[in-house]
Structures are given as structure tokens and as C-alpha cells.
Design an enzyme around this catalytic site. Structure first.
Site, PDB file in Angstrom:
ATOM      1  N   LYS A   1     -88.039  23.559   8.421  1.00  0.00           N
ATOM      2  CA  LYS A   1     -87.053  22.550   8.008  1.00  0.00           C
ATOM      3  C   LYS A   1     -87.730  21.355   7.326  1.00  0.00           C
ATOM      4  CE  LYS A   1     -84.037  24.013  11.775  1.00  0.00           C
ATOM      5  NZ  LYS A   1     -83.735  23.804  13.193  1.00  0.00           N
TER       6      LYS A   1
ATOM      7  N   ILE B   1     -75.567  18.418  10.423  1.00  0.00           N
ATOM      8  CA  ILE B   1     -75.867  17.121   9.799  1.00  0.00           C
ATOM      9  C   ILE B   1     -75.962  17.311   8.285  1.00  0.00           C
ATOM     10  CG2 ILE B   1     -77.528  15.213   9.646  1.00  0.00           C
ATOM     11  CD1 ILE B   1     -78.538  15.921  12.423  1.00  0.00           C
TER      12      ILE B   1
HETATM   13  N1  HSE Z   1     -83.196  27.212  17.159  1.00  0.00           N
HETATM   14  C1  HSE Z   1     -82.783  26.087  16.397  1.00  0.00           C
HETATM   15  C2  HSE Z   1     -82.848  24.829  17.269  1.00  0.00           C
HETATM   16  C3  HSE Z   1     -81.366  26.245  15.915  1.00  0.00           C
HETATM   17  O1  HSE Z   1     -83.104  24.919  18.471  1.00  0.00           O
HETATM   18  O2  HSE Z   1     -82.659  23.754  16.738  1.00  0.00           O
HETATM   19  C4  HSE Z   1     -81.070  26.163  14.469  1.00  0.00           C
HETATM   20  O3  HSE Z   1     -82.098  26.021  13.602  1.00  0.00           O
END
Ligand code: HSE
Length: 442
Positions: free
Chosen positions: A206, A137
Site C-alpha cells: 500500500k 478511506i
Molecule cells: N488484511 C488487510 C488488513 C485488509 O488487515 O488491513 C485489507 O488490505
């Protein structure tokens, strides 16, 4: 002929292999966009055999990522090693050598991004990280560039595919958490050690990055409140559904006025009830979505695959194309890494979780006798907590106990915690209370 962008790839796992494949497959199209060829000169990986199989003679294979940094033929390092150990040393070494960096490493940026971006600015190089948040994204570019006119009000996202898959399966099939986790591992969504996914840490990394981009603050991951999904029970997912809600692991960040001209930041990840009618509540399986509210643009939502070889490669290569376009251009025309000019970044204190405002779902296991609900509602009223809905399922045949489920209107979390302590002390309350936050997102 314009000179090529020469790339060194450190770590050829799933995303590295995807990057190699997509660059090869779409070479022509990428060159037309970038204005020059983008070529992986060399790949470094401790598993040189696997690296040779993937590259099939199309790039040099090394066993030492630092040799890529030392190579004068290389302009850009793609860091796909992960973690904060070697990856951090490598990124700093690349910057010191005047090389640009493209990374998918959200953990590294959430914890050490302030230092890394400062070093990159001093060295006049770019550290690009579109792949670090929500995989394919294009949320970094959207927030950094396309939302630049807005005062961003809040950002909320389903930004971990593993946990979203687990919650979707628990709801659809009524399966317990542990069983679905095994399924997620078998399908390759969750890591062999999925702790960062299920405890909310990956989503925390994030949302910390998105928060800095949204509000012009340094990265403040250390202050984030993080809860995963390991303690969620299937019955809460069912009760939420009966009340018209879905439970999602939501990353949220919001700027809040604290009065007297002071501002603070909510920065949190936790299971959250969301009205089932909201678009984001329909984001199922391993998909990701990020919802951004700006004062000018209003609501915007970005949806797609948050992980996987080619979706993540798509973001890595978009960063390479940006670098290729700017390679001979002046530095000052480039976009600041965290959206705001470096001298305009300001600290907003991350607020303690007790002072956030949310609505709440409370599940209280009680003795089924007169006066119990009255005691509970009196305690809530004493804390100025207003009730939005109540659900009391019929007790099972022959049972003298039942669940009371309450939804509150928005209130201060500290008040809810105090009310919960008083309710917990009632002799008619038979088990630890369950509390899940609820966001209307309107
Ligand atoms: N482990 C992460 C998820 C993948 O399940 O979204 C990438 O950050």
C-alpha cells in the site's frame, strides 16, 4: 435512456458480496450520482454455489472469469480474485479487450502496476483501484485529485488493520503477540495465513502505491524496506508508553534531497514510536489512517475502516461511478492513474535503509554496575548521535541486571547501526539490543 454501465464481477468473496449488496441497496442513489444505472451483469467464481446464493438470480453466474472478459455485453471487470497469478492474466486480458478494470488488489498493483497501467494507457481504458489502499478511506482520490496543487512532503499511514488491532490489544491488555494474533484470526481480521499482514508486506504494497501517487515515480515496491511486528515485545510497548509514545506499524514515504541536486526516496514499513499526543497515535483496533503533508495544504489526515465487506465495496463502487460518469466522455479528460501524466513520471532511487533519517528507541539489557551508561553514551557520542531521553527502570528485587532505554534525536540510520554494533560488543551488555524507529511526524 442513457445506456447502463454493465459490470462483470470476478471473485465473489467478502468484498464481492459487499459490492453486490451495496449496489442493490443504494441503486437509486448511485444512479442519481452516476447519471446511468450501474448493473452487475454476471459474476464469475469457482464456488458457483456460493455465488448463486449471494446473487439470488439477480446476475448470471459463471465459473470462468475469462468468460466475463469475452462477453461483449460487459463494459467493466471488477477484479476481486487477489494475488498475482490468474488476477494478473485476467486484468491484462480485460485491458486487451478494451474493458475498464476496477480492482482492490494492492499486491498486483504494487508488483505489476507499471506494466498494467502502461497497457491500460495504450488501450485507452482505466484501471481504477481506490479499494486497494486503506479499504473505504478515499485516499487515492484525495491524493490524486484534491492534493494536486501540492508538493507532497511525506505520507505516513497505519494501513494494515490486522497489525493495528494486534498492537492495540498488546498495549491495552498487556497480552503477548501470539495470543492476540489468535484472537485477531478468530475475529476474522487476520487471514488464515496472516504472514503478509504481520510481516508488513501488505502495508508495503500500500505505501508503494501511495509513494508513486505522491511523488510521480513508477511503483517501486521492490526497493521498500519492510519489517513487521512479529519481533515486538510487550515490554517495549510499555517502556514506550512510559516515555509518552505509542508503537504503531507505520508505512512511510518521503522525498529526500541527497545534495548536488540529487533526490532519493524513503520507502519503508516498520514498527514506529509515535508521540502519544499525535492524532494518528489514537487510531486503535482495526481502523486505518493516512497522514499526508503537502507544502500548501499542510497536514491532512484520512481515517476509516481499512478492510471489510461494505467499506471496501464503498471504494469499488465509487470507482464504478467515476467510470459511469466518463463512459461517453473523451479519454483526455480522465485523471491519470498515478496522478502524474505518464510522460512526467520520473524515477527517484529508493534509498538504502542505512541512509534514512529517523529518531531511535534503543533498549539495552545491561549488568547493573558503574560505568555502563557512560560506556554507552560515549559510543553514541562518537557516532554523533544525540540522546533525547533515558529511562532506567529499577532492577527487579535481587537482580544484578536492568534495561536501559534511550531515545535519540534524529540521526542517520547507518550511524545508529555502527553504534549498536559497538554497544553490543561491550561485556556488560547481556542480550541483543532492541531498536525501534521513532517518528515525531511534525
Ligand atoms: N488484511 C488487510 C488488513 C485488509 O488487515 O488491513 C485489507 O488490505
Amino acid at each position: 435512456m442513457t445506456k447502463e454501465l454493465r459490470v462483470g464481477l470476478a471473485g465473489i468473496g467478502t468484498v464481492g458480496a459487499g459490492t453486490f449488496d451495496v449496489l442493490a441497496r443504494n441503486r437509486e442513489e448511485i444512479m442519481r450520482r452516476a447519471g446511468r444505472a450501474v448493473r452487475i451483469e454476471a459474476v464469475a467464481d469457482i464456488n458457483t454455489e456460493r455465488a448463486r446464493q449471494i446473487t439470488a438470480g439477480r446476475a448470471r453466474v459463471l465459473d470462468d472469469a475469462f468468460a466475463l472478459v469475452a462477453d461483449p455485453e460487459i463494459d467493466v471487470i471488477i477484479e476481486l480474485i487477489g494475488g498475482y497469478g490468474i488476477a494478473k492474466t485476467l486484468v491484462l486480458a480485460a485491458i486487451a479487450q478494451g474493458k475498464h478494470v476496477v480492482t482492490a488488489n494492492k499486491a498486483l498493483l504494487a508488483l505489476h502496476g507499471n506494466e498494467i497501467f502502461a497497457k491500460a494507457r495504450e488501450a485507452g481504458v482505466t484501471v481504477a483501484f481506490e479499494a486497494a489502499v486503506a479499504g473505504g478511506i478515499p485516499i487515492i482520490k484525495a491524493m490524486r485529485e484534491a492534493m494536486a496543487a501540492n508538493r507532497i512532503e511525506w505520507v505516513a499511514g497505519i494501513i494494515n488493520g490486522t497489525t493495528n488491532f494486534i498492537l492495540s490489544e498488546m498495549r491495552d491488555k498487556g497480552l503477548p503477540f501470539a495470543e492476540v494474533l489468535k484472537q485477531a484470526q478468530a475475529l476474522g481480521y487476520a487471514e488464515a495465513d496472516p504472514t503478509f499482514d504481520i510481516e508488513g508486506v501488505d502495508a508495503g504494497h500500500k505505501i508503494a502505491i501511495l509513494s508513486a501517487l505522491a511523488f510521480g515515480t513508477p511503483l517501486q515496491f521492490e526497493g521498500a524496506h519492510i519489517e513487521g511486528i512479529t519481533k515486538l515485545e510487550s515490554k517495549d510497548i510499555r517502556y514506550a508508553e512510559r516515555l509518552g509514545y505509542r508503537i504503531k506499524l507505520l508505512g512511510m514515504t518521503q522525498r529526500r534531497s541527497m545534495g548536488e541536486g540529487k533526490e532519493g526516496l524513503e520507502l519503508r514499513v516498520h514498527p514506529t514510536l509515535i508521540p502519544a499526543a499525535r492524532l494518528i497515535a489514537s487510531v486503535e483496533g482495526a481502523m486505518n489512517a493516512v497522514w499526508v503533508k503537502g507544502d500548501a495544504v499542510g497536514h491532512t489526515m484520512y481515517y476509516g475502516k481499512g478492510a471489510g465487506a461494505e467499506p471496501t465495496a464503498s471504494a469499488v463502487i465509487a470507482d464504478l461511478v467515476d467510470l459511469a460518469r466518463a463512459l461517453d466522455g473523451p479519454m483526455e479528460q480522465r485523471v491519470p492513474a498515478l496522478a502524474f501524466q505518464a510522460d512526467q513520471v520520473r524515477v527517484l532511487p529508493v534509498l538504502p535503509i542505512e541512509s534514512i533519517e529517523s529518531a531511535y528507541y534503543l533498549r539495552i539489557q545491561v549488568a547493573d554496575e558503574p560505568g555502563v551508561l557512560a560506556d554507552i553514551t560515549r559510543i553514541l557520542a562518537d557516532q554523533e548521535i544525540s540522546i533525547d531521553a533515558v529511562l532506567q527502570p529499577e532492577p527487579a528485587e535481587g537482580e544484578a541486571q536492568t534495561d536501559i532505554i534511550l531515545l535519540t534525536h534524529r540521526c542517520v540510520e547507518g550511524h545508529v547501526k555502527r553504534a549498536m554494533a559497538s554497544i553490543q560488543a561491550l561485556t556488560t551488555v547481556l542480550a541483543p539490543l532492541v531498536m525501534i524507529r521513532l517518528e515525531d511526524l511534525s
